[in-house]
Design a protein around this motif. Sequence first.
Motif, PDB file in Angstrom:
ATOM      1  N   THR A  61       2.340   5.560   1.993  1.00 51.37           N
ATOM      2  CA  THR A  61       2.359   6.217   0.676  1.00 51.37           C
ATOM      3  C   THR A  61       1.401   5.510  -0.276  1.00 51.37           C
ATOM      4  N   ILE A  62       1.715   4.271  -0.625  1.00 46.17           N
ATOM      5  CA  ILE A  62       0.852   3.534  -1.547  1.00 46.17           C
ATOM      6  C   ILE A  62      -0.531   3.322  -0.944  1.00 46.17           C
ATOM      7  N   GLY A  63      -0.574   2.928   0.328  1.00 48.33           N
ATOM      8  CA  GLY A  63      -1.865   2.692   0.972  1.00 48.33           C
ATOM      9  C   GLY A  63      -2.742   3.924   0.967  1.00 48.33           C
ATOM     10  N   VAL A  64      -2.179   5.063   1.341  1.00 47.35           N
ATOM     11  CA  VAL A  64      -2.945   6.316   1.364  1.00 47.35           C
ATOM     12  C   VAL A  64      -3.358   6.726  -0.042  1.00 47.35           C
ATOM     13  N   ALA A  65      -2.402   6.692  -0.984  1.00 48.90           N
ATOM     14  CA  ALA A  65      -2.687   7.141  -2.353  1.00 48.90           C
ATOM     15  C   ALA A  65      -3.725   6.253  -3.026  1.00 48.90           C
ATOM     16  N   GLN A  66      -3.600   4.928  -2.868  1.00 52.75           N
ATOM     17  CA  GLN A  66      -4.587   4.038  -3.492  1.00 52.75           C
ATOM     18  C   GLN A  66      -5.953   4.191  -2.837  1.00 52.75           C
ATOM     19  N   GLY A  67      -5.974   4.457  -1.538  1.00 50.54           N
ATOM     20  CA  GLY A  67      -7.250   4.691  -0.880  1.00 50.54           C
ATOM     21  C   GLY A  67      -7.948   5.924  -1.422  1.00 50.54           C
ATOM     22  N   ILE A  68      -7.197   7.011  -1.625  1.00 50.70           N
ATOM     23  CA  ILE A  68      -7.768   8.248  -2.171  1.00 50.70           C
ATOM     24  C   ILE A  68      -8.206   8.034  -3.614  1.00 50.70           C
ATOM     25  N   ALA A  69      -7.412   7.268  -4.390  1.00 48.52           N
ATOM     26  CA  ALA A  69      -7.734   7.021  -5.806  1.00 48.52           C
ATOM     27  C   ALA A  69      -8.789   5.932  -5.975  1.00 48.52           C
ATOM     28  N   GLU A  70      -9.260   5.346  -4.869  1.00 49.94           N
ATOM     29  CA  GLU A  70     -10.293   4.303  -4.860  1.00 49.94           C
ATOM     30  C   GLU A  70      -9.837   3.043  -5.582  1.00 49.94           C
ATOM     31  N   LEU A  71      -8.537   2.752  -5.498  1.00 53.33           N
ATOM     32  CA  LEU A  71      -7.987   1.515  -6.039  1.00 53.33           C
ATOM     33  C   LEU A  71      -7.975   0.452  -4.948  1.00 53.33           C
ATOM     34  N   PRO A  72      -8.039  -0.843  -5.311  1.00 51.55           N
ATOM     35  CA  PRO A  72      -7.908  -1.902  -4.295  1.00 51.55           C
ATOM     36  C   PRO A  72      -6.570  -1.770  -3.571  1.00 51.55           C
ATOM     37  N   MET A  73      -6.588  -1.947  -2.256  1.00 48.96           N
ATOM     38  CA  MET A  73      -5.387  -1.764  -1.454  1.00 48.96           C
ATOM     39  C   MET A  73      -4.256  -2.681  -1.912  1.00 48.96           C
ATOM     40  N   PHE A  74      -3.107  -2.074  -2.198  1.00 48.28           N
ATOM     41  CA  PHE A  74      -1.877  -2.764  -2.615  1.00 48.28           C
ATOM     42  C   PHE A  74      -2.046  -3.530  -3.930  1.00 48.28           C
ATOM     43  N   SER A  75      -3.014  -3.132  -4.742  1.00 49.17           N
ATOM     44  CA  SER A  75      -3.137  -3.732  -6.077  1.00 49.17           C
ATOM     45  C   SER A  75      -1.940  -3.312  -6.933  1.00 49.17           C
ATOM     46  N   GLY A  76      -1.643  -4.116  -7.969  1.00 49.41           N
ATOM     47  CA  GLY A  76      -0.496  -3.834  -8.832  1.00 49.41           C
ATOM     48  C   GLY A  76       0.830  -4.202  -8.202  1.00 49.41           C
ATOM     49  N   LEU A  77       0.802  -5.130  -7.241  1.00 52.11           N
ATOM     50  CA  LEU A  77       1.985  -5.473  -6.454  1.00 52.11           C
ATOM     51  C   LEU A  77       3.126  -6.025  -7.313  1.00 52.11           C
ATOM     52  N   GLN A  78       2.808  -6.865  -8.298  1.00 56.37           N
ATOM     53  CA  GLN A  78       3.855  -7.523  -9.083  1.00 56.37           C
ATOM     54  C   GLN A  78       4.719  -6.513  -9.828  1.00 56.37           C
ATOM     55  N   PHE A  79       4.102  -5.520 -10.418  1.00 56.42           N
ATOM     56  CA  PHE A  79       4.863  -4.508 -11.151  1.00 56.42           C
ATOM     57  C   PHE A  79       5.747  -3.713 -10.195  1.00 56.42           C
ATOM     58  N   ARG A  80       5.222  -3.397  -9.009  1.00 59.13           N
ATOM     59  CA  ARG A  80       6.013  -2.629  -8.045  1.00 59.13           C
ATOM     60  C   ARG A  80       7.183  -3.439  -7.493  1.00 59.13           C
ATOM     61  N   LEU A  81       7.054  -4.767  -7.456  1.00 57.59           N
ATOM     62  CA  LEU A  81       8.182  -5.596  -7.036  1.00 57.59           C
ATOM     63  C   LEU A  81       9.352  -5.445  -8.003  1.00 57.59           C
ATOM     64  N   VAL A  82       9.051  -5.345  -9.285  1.00 58.60           N
ATOM     65  CA  VAL A  82      10.107  -5.116 -10.287  1.00 58.60           C
ATOM     66  C   VAL A  82      10.742  -3.750 -10.064  1.00 58.60           C
ATOM     67  N   VAL A  83       9.905  -2.744  -9.804  1.00 57.03           N
ATOM     68  CA  VAL A  83      10.408  -1.398  -9.522  1.00 57.03           C
ATOM     69  C   VAL A  83      11.336  -1.435  -8.309  1.00 57.03           C
ATOM     70  N   PHE A  84      10.911  -2.135  -7.263  1.00 54.85           N
ATOM     71  CA  PHE A  84      11.695  -2.248  -6.035  1.00 54.85           C
ATOM     72  C   PHE A  84      13.072  -2.842  -6.316  1.00 54.85           C
ATOM     73  N   VAL A  85      13.110  -3.948  -7.049  1.00 54.67           N
ATOM     74  CA  VAL A  85      14.380  -4.622  -7.331  1.00 54.67           C
ATOM     75  C   VAL A  85      15.327  -3.702  -8.092  1.00 54.67           C
ATOM     76  N   VAL A  86      14.810  -3.014  -9.102  1.00 52.12           N
ATOM     77  CA  VAL A  86      15.654  -2.142  -9.922  1.00 52.12           C
ATOM     78  C   VAL A  86      16.184  -0.962  -9.116  1.00 52.12           C
ATOM     79  N   MET A  87      15.318  -0.305  -8.341  1.00 47.05           N
ATOM     80  CA  MET A  87      15.748   0.857  -7.563  1.00 47.05           C
ATOM     81  C   MET A  87      16.794   0.475  -6.517  1.00 47.05           C
ATOM     82  N   VAL A  88      16.602  -0.660  -5.855  1.00 46.28           N
ATOM     83  CA  VAL A  88      17.566  -1.109  -4.843  1.00 46.28           C
ATOM     84  C   VAL A  88      18.876  -1.525  -5.504  1.00 46.28           C
TER      85      VAL A  88
END
Length: 467
Positions: free
Chosen positions: A183-210
């Motif tokens: 999901t993230i890998g494919v979407a960031q590749g299409i959007a021309e973003l560095p692979m798995f960039s923005g990891l720290q913010f998504r870690l917060v998202v992960f903790v809250v959702m879980v």
Amino acid sequence: MQEKKKLKVPHVYVLLLSIILVCSALTYIVPAGNYDMMTIETGNGTRDVVDPATYHSVESSPVGLMGFLSSVPRGMNEAAGIIFFIFIVGGSFGVLQDTGAIEAGLGRLTRTFAGKETLLIPVIMIAFAFGGSVIGMAEETLPFIPIMVSLCIALGFDSITGTAIVLMGAGAGFAGAFMNPFTIGVAQGIAELPMFSGLQFRLVVFVVMVAIAIVFVMRYASKIKANPQLSPMYEIDRQREDNLDLDNLHEFGGKEKLILLVFVVSIALLIYGVITYGWYFNEISALFLGMAIIVGLIGKMGLNGFAESLGKGMAAVAAGALIVGFARGILVVLTDGNIIHTILYSAANLLSTLPSAVTAIGMYIFQCLLNFIIPSGSGQAAVSIPLMAPLSDMVGVTRQTAVLAYQLGDGISNIFTPTSGYFMAGLALAKIPWTKWAKWILPAIITWYLAGAVFVVVAQMIQYGPF
């Protein structure tokens, strides 16, 4: 006095046929249109995506009566891989169940955790959450569902608790993924973003959702433990033939331990095969069929005994398996009517007229709705990100925020929408009606959606990047 008739929820087949009928009617109203496709490099190989500058009208192709009626058998054909996967896994677990090894092993586990059963819930859910976040664990969770259902019923919970531990654990991790390549890998590749960039913010998202998922399941499990009759599945669970009888447990001897060892090795091979070789439905089905054969030999079931257990296991999941074909009929109708791309085009035009802060939420809502039509994570990225990425540039939303909106919108409803094949397969294996599950999980889904909206707003406010 006459009793008031209780409002009866329609059977899921009726609900899905109704949705297909509405979508068929829309093909007479919504103008037909298409985008041209182009092939790009995504960092995960090449991918066919829409070219956002090429939308054009095409000749209208409304879906008539025969198209409506044939959408279900065509959906069955298109989803055959998932449907037969459910049959094979269901049959394989029927064989495993009939050996008595699962019953014996779960009985031993039940005694071990007597008095502290709820401690199992967060531990197992976190394990599934990491699987959903890191390797996109979805279909791979299905073999665990029958086991967790039996375990949770034996521990004084219910089948919903067992299913939720697996589906909500992996689902929370999938929605709040910090490095899911599918999901993230494919979407960031299409959007021309560095692979798995923005990891720290998504870690917060992960903790809250879980955390939301764990609290929701633990509160419910505690309530059912105190009063089992509060379970929507109380009557159905009482009639299950695969429940553990704690007063008359199967002996946990050498044969049972060997059978469970075969099962554990099969799960290890499943994880290895998915990560290393990209195994999917055919390979996983083959793995579990092989497991069933070995288990049948160890259990000395005999050829006919093996075949009967396999058939009985398949029959138990048949009604649920066929739901996948009904759900696929929705996509068949929308595709035949050439209105999927029109819906995308209209949404993109609407979002482009809104202020950037509102556009970010609009993108999120759009992705949430789109997932009901295209439940495939990588498929949704291929269709929507080529439109959302340039749109975000025009309206002042960062591309990373657009990817986050896609990630959350794609992930949250995967364990709610009946168009999600693996989710409906999971309910089939757990023998839980979709209507009961949907009513139960709706508060958690709404909470996740609200949390996702907050994260999208915060991402826009901090200009979540790098760009």
